[in-house]
Scaffold this motif. Structure first.
Motif, mmCIF file in Angstrom:
data_model
loop_
_atom_site.group_PDB
_atom_site.id
_atom_site.type_symbol
_atom_site.label_atom_id
_atom_site.label_comp_id
_atom_site.label_asym_id
_atom_site.label_seq_id
_atom_site.Cartn_x
_atom_site.Cartn_y
_atom_site.Cartn_z
ATOM 1 N N LEU A 236 0.839 -1.202 0.000
ATOM 2 C CA LEU A 236 0.000 0.000 0.000
ATOM 3 C C LEU A 236 0.875 1.253 0.000
ATOM 4 C CD1 LEU A 236 -2.838 1.282 0.235
ATOM 5 C CD2 LEU A 236 -2.607 1.130 2.727
ATOM 6 N N TYR A 237 1.923 1.223 0.794
ATOM 7 C CA TYR A 237 2.819 2.381 0.853
ATOM 8 C C TYR A 237 3.484 2.616 -0.511
ATOM 9 C CZ TYR A 237 5.916 5.687 3.279
ATOM 10 O OH TYR A 237 6.565 6.823 3.717
ATOM 11 N N ALA A 238 3.888 1.530 -1.157
ATOM 12 C CA ALA A 238 4.514 1.638 -2.480
ATOM 13 C C ALA A 238 3.521 2.160 -3.519
ATOM 14 C CB ALA A 238 5.078 0.283 -2.906
ATOM 15 N N LEU A 239 2.283 1.686 -3.454
ATOM 16 C CA LEU A 239 1.247 2.151 -4.402
ATOM 17 C C LEU A 239 0.968 3.640 -4.198
ATOM 18 C CD1 LEU A 239 -1.338 -0.799 -4.155
ATOM 19 C CD2 LEU A 239 -0.091 -0.142 -6.228
ATOM 20 N N ARG A 240 0.805 4.004 -2.930
ATOM 21 C CA ARG A 240 0.475 5.406 -2.632
ATOM 22 C C ARG A 240 1.569 6.362 -3.083
ATOM 23 N NH1 ARG A 240 -1.680 5.537 3.567
ATOM 24 N NH2 ARG A 240 -3.794 4.830 3.225
ATOM 25 N N ASN A 241 2.815 5.898 -2.998
ATOM 26 C CA ASN A 241 3.920 6.774 -3.367
ATOM 27 C C ASN A 241 4.301 6.674 -4.838
ATOM 28 O OD1 ASN A 241 5.094 8.264 -0.922
ATOM 29 N ND2 ASN A 241 4.647 6.217 -0.141
ATOM 30 N N GLY A 242 3.533 5.869 -5.577
ATOM 31 C CA GLY A 242 3.795 5.745 -7.011
ATOM 32 C C GLY A 242 5.045 4.935 -7.327
ATOM 33 N N TRP A 243 5.485 4.090 -6.366
ATOM 34 C CA TRP A 243 6.677 3.267 -6.631
ATOM 35 C C TRP A 243 6.323 1.948 -7.287
ATOM 36 C CZ3 TRP A 243 8.000 4.159 -0.870
ATOM 37 C CH2 TRP A 243 8.463 5.477 -0.721
ATOM 38 N N MET A 244 5.029 1.691 -7.394
ATOM 39 C CA MET A 244 4.631 0.515 -8.169
ATOM 40 C C MET A 244 3.313 0.782 -8.870
ATOM 41 S SD MET A 244 3.674 -2.389 -5.288
ATOM 42 C CE MET A 244 3.411 -3.722 -6.461
ATOM 43 N N ASN A 245 3.162 0.120 -10.028
ATOM 44 C CA ASN A 245 1.888 0.153 -10.726
ATOM 45 C C ASN A 245 1.609 -1.285 -11.175
ATOM 46 O OD1 ASN A 245 3.438 -0.331 -13.001
ATOM 47 N ND2 ASN A 245 3.584 1.853 -13.512
ATOM 48 N N GLU A 246 0.706 -1.454 -12.149
ATOM 49 C CA GLU A 246 0.319 -2.827 -12.499
ATOM 50 C C GLU A 246 1.452 -3.636 -13.100
ATOM 51 O OE1 GLU A 246 -3.434 -3.137 -14.431
ATOM 52 O OE2 GLU A 246 -4.339 -2.684 -12.482
ATOM 53 N N THR A 247 2.458 -2.941 -13.640
ATOM 54 C CA THR A 247 3.513 -3.700 -14.315
ATOM 55 C C THR A 247 4.895 -3.569 -13.677
ATOM 56 O OG1 THR A 247 3.637 -1.839 -15.850
ATOM 57 C CG2 THR A 247 2.487 -3.811 -16.640
ATOM 58 N N ASN A 248 5.159 -2.444 -13.028
ATOM 59 C CA ASN A 248 6.534 -2.222 -12.550
ATOM 60 C C ASN A 248 6.612 -1.915 -11.069
ATOM 61 O OD1 ASN A 248 7.956 -2.366 -15.049
ATOM 62 N ND2 ASN A 248 6.900 -0.462 -15.600
ATOM 63 N N ILE A 249 7.800 -2.208 -10.510
ATOM 64 C CA ILE A 249 8.096 -1.774 -9.138
ATOM 65 C C ILE A 249 9.416 -1.022 -9.188
ATOM 66 C CG2 ILE A 249 8.514 -2.460 -6.747
ATOM 67 C CD1 ILE A 249 7.116 -5.053 -7.201
ATOM 68 N N GLU B 137 12.206 -0.657 -7.445
ATOM 69 C CA GLU B 137 12.825 -1.343 -6.301
ATOM 70 C C GLU B 137 13.777 -0.436 -5.538
ATOM 71 O OE1 GLU B 137 14.360 -5.264 -6.924
ATOM 72 O OE2 GLU B 137 12.899 -5.675 -8.504
ATOM 73 N N GLU B 138 14.486 0.411 -6.281
ATOM 74 C CA GLU B 138 15.451 1.302 -5.615
ATOM 75 C C GLU B 138 14.746 2.223 -4.625
ATOM 76 O OE1 GLU B 138 18.694 1.262 -5.316
ATOM 77 O OE2 GLU B 138 18.349 -0.593 -6.433
ATOM 78 N N ALA B 139 13.628 2.812 -5.095
ATOM 79 C CA ALA B 139 12.884 3.734 -4.219
ATOM 80 C C ALA B 139 12.326 2.992 -3.008
ATOM 81 C CB ALA B 139 11.756 4.400 -5.009
ATOM 82 N N LEU B 140 11.785 1.825 -3.251
ATOM 83 C CA LEU B 140 11.189 1.067 -2.141
ATOM 84 C C LEU B 140 12.263 0.679 -1.120
ATOM 85 C CD1 LEU B 140 8.704 -0.211 -0.862
ATOM 86 C CD2 LEU B 140 8.993 -2.199 -2.345
ATOM 87 N N LYS B 141 13.397 0.256 -1.637
ATOM 88 C CA LYS B 141 14.491 -0.141 -0.737
ATOM 89 C C LYS B 141 14.939 1.054 0.113
ATOM 90 C CE LYS B 141 17.734 -3.233 -2.147
ATOM 91 N NZ LYS B 141 18.812 -3.667 -3.018
ATOM 92 N N LYS B 142 15.051 2.193 -0.550
ATOM 93 C CA LYS B 142 15.533 3.389 0.138
ATOM 94 C C LYS B 142 14.572 3.838 1.248
ATOM 95 C CE LYS B 142 16.693 8.069 -1.118
ATOM 96 N NZ LYS B 142 16.169 8.952 -2.134
ATOM 97 N N HIS B 143 13.280 3.628 1.024
ATOM 98 C CA HIS B 143 12.278 4.157 1.968
ATOM 99 C C HIS B 143 11.702 3.092 2.910
ATOM 100 C CE1 HIS B 143 12.083 8.178 0.171
ATOM 101 N NE2 HIS B 143 12.258 7.569 -0.985
ATOM 102 N N LEU B 144 12.193 1.877 2.803
ATOM 103 C CA LEU B 144 11.592 0.782 3.585
ATOM 104 C C LEU B 144 11.610 1.079 5.093
ATOM 105 C CD1 LEU B 144 10.298 -1.961 2.985
ATOM 106 C CD2 LEU B 144 12.559 -3.021 3.142
#
Ligand code: DC
Length: 230
Positions: A43-56, A58-65
């Motif tokens: 949910l956090y990744a979706l809200r921040n636009g770090w993932m959509n139906e096809t891509n993630i 990963e760098e952004a998600l890793k940095k903000h985990l």
């Protein structure tokens, strides 16, 4: 009596959380829904636009985990709700969109490592019933009681369909069934900690069991395992 940890693994919509909640209540243990933690990250990744139906991204998600604070707080129905950075997200994470996104973020090694670390911390004093996919194999390999739940995809889809309807949603059964199948495939075929039964887990096919029946079975197992452990 000395407390133990209880691991409940199995496919999605298999009744794991119903069993885990029932057991925790009957035993006075803490219930932890590990899947909700993957959903919170998604949910956090979706809200921040770090993932959509096809891509993630990963760098952004890793940095903000590390910014993703997840906690469980008691609710007024005697259960507990999950909070993301202080916000109750219990309802929002149950959508099909978040379920699919959770299934995808749960394939990422760095996400799993971080959530497993947090889950192990939550279980360090024992007295925890945790459900998920890798609890008996990775999170608590030493859990004293491990249960692996199964039921046919059609029965699981019907249960999820009924649950969604009862919450006022209007899903199509075929959509729910294909979602169950898609998640089964991803959960069992991913490289990182795929869903599998731990060698020392007890398997229960609950396709034809009532909620009370499976709880009675699990309490019997608990009593057998803890006998002589007082
Ligand atoms: O149990 P659930 O449907 O809420 O889980 C959401 C997703 O997270 C599911 O696709 C599998 C994944 N998951 C996981 O990989 N490991 C866990 N311990 C729990 C859930």
């Amino acid at each position: 009596m000395k407390k133990i940890n209880i691991a409940i693994d199995g496919y999605s919509s298999c009744g794991k959380s119903t069993l885990a909640k029932g057991l925790a209540k009957a035993l006075g243990y803490t219930y932890i829904d590990s899947g909700a933690m993957y959903r919170a990250v998604a949910l956090y990744a979706l809200r921040n636009g770090w993932m959509n139906e096809t891509n993630i991204d990963e760098e952004a998600l890793k940095k903000h985990l590390h910014e993703i604070h997840i906690s469980f707080e008691p609710n007024s129905q005697g259960g507990q709700d999950i909070y993301l950075n202080g916000e109750n997200i219990e309802k929002e994470i149950r959508s099909l969109e978040v379920a699919n996104a959770a299934s995808r973020v749960s394939t990422l090694k760095f996400v799993r490592e971080e959530l497993v670390r947090r889950q192990q911390q939550m279980g360090k004093d024992k007295g925890v019933v945790m459900d998920g996919r890798d609890i008996g194999t990775v999170v608590f390999p030493d859990a004293e009681l491990k249960i692996f739940l199964t039921a046919s995809p059609e029965i699981r889809a019907q249960r999820r369909f009924d649950e969604m309807k009862s919450k006022g949603e209007n899903p199509s059964y075929d959509e729910v069934l294909s979602n169950v199948r898609e998640r089964d495939y991803r959960d069992t075929n991913r490289a990182e900690s795929p869903l599998r039964k731990a060698d020392d887990a007890i398997e229960l096919d609950n396709s034809n069991l009532s909620i009370e029946g499976q709880l009675r079975w699990a309490i019997d197992m608990f009593n057998k395992i803890t006998k002589g452990n007082e």
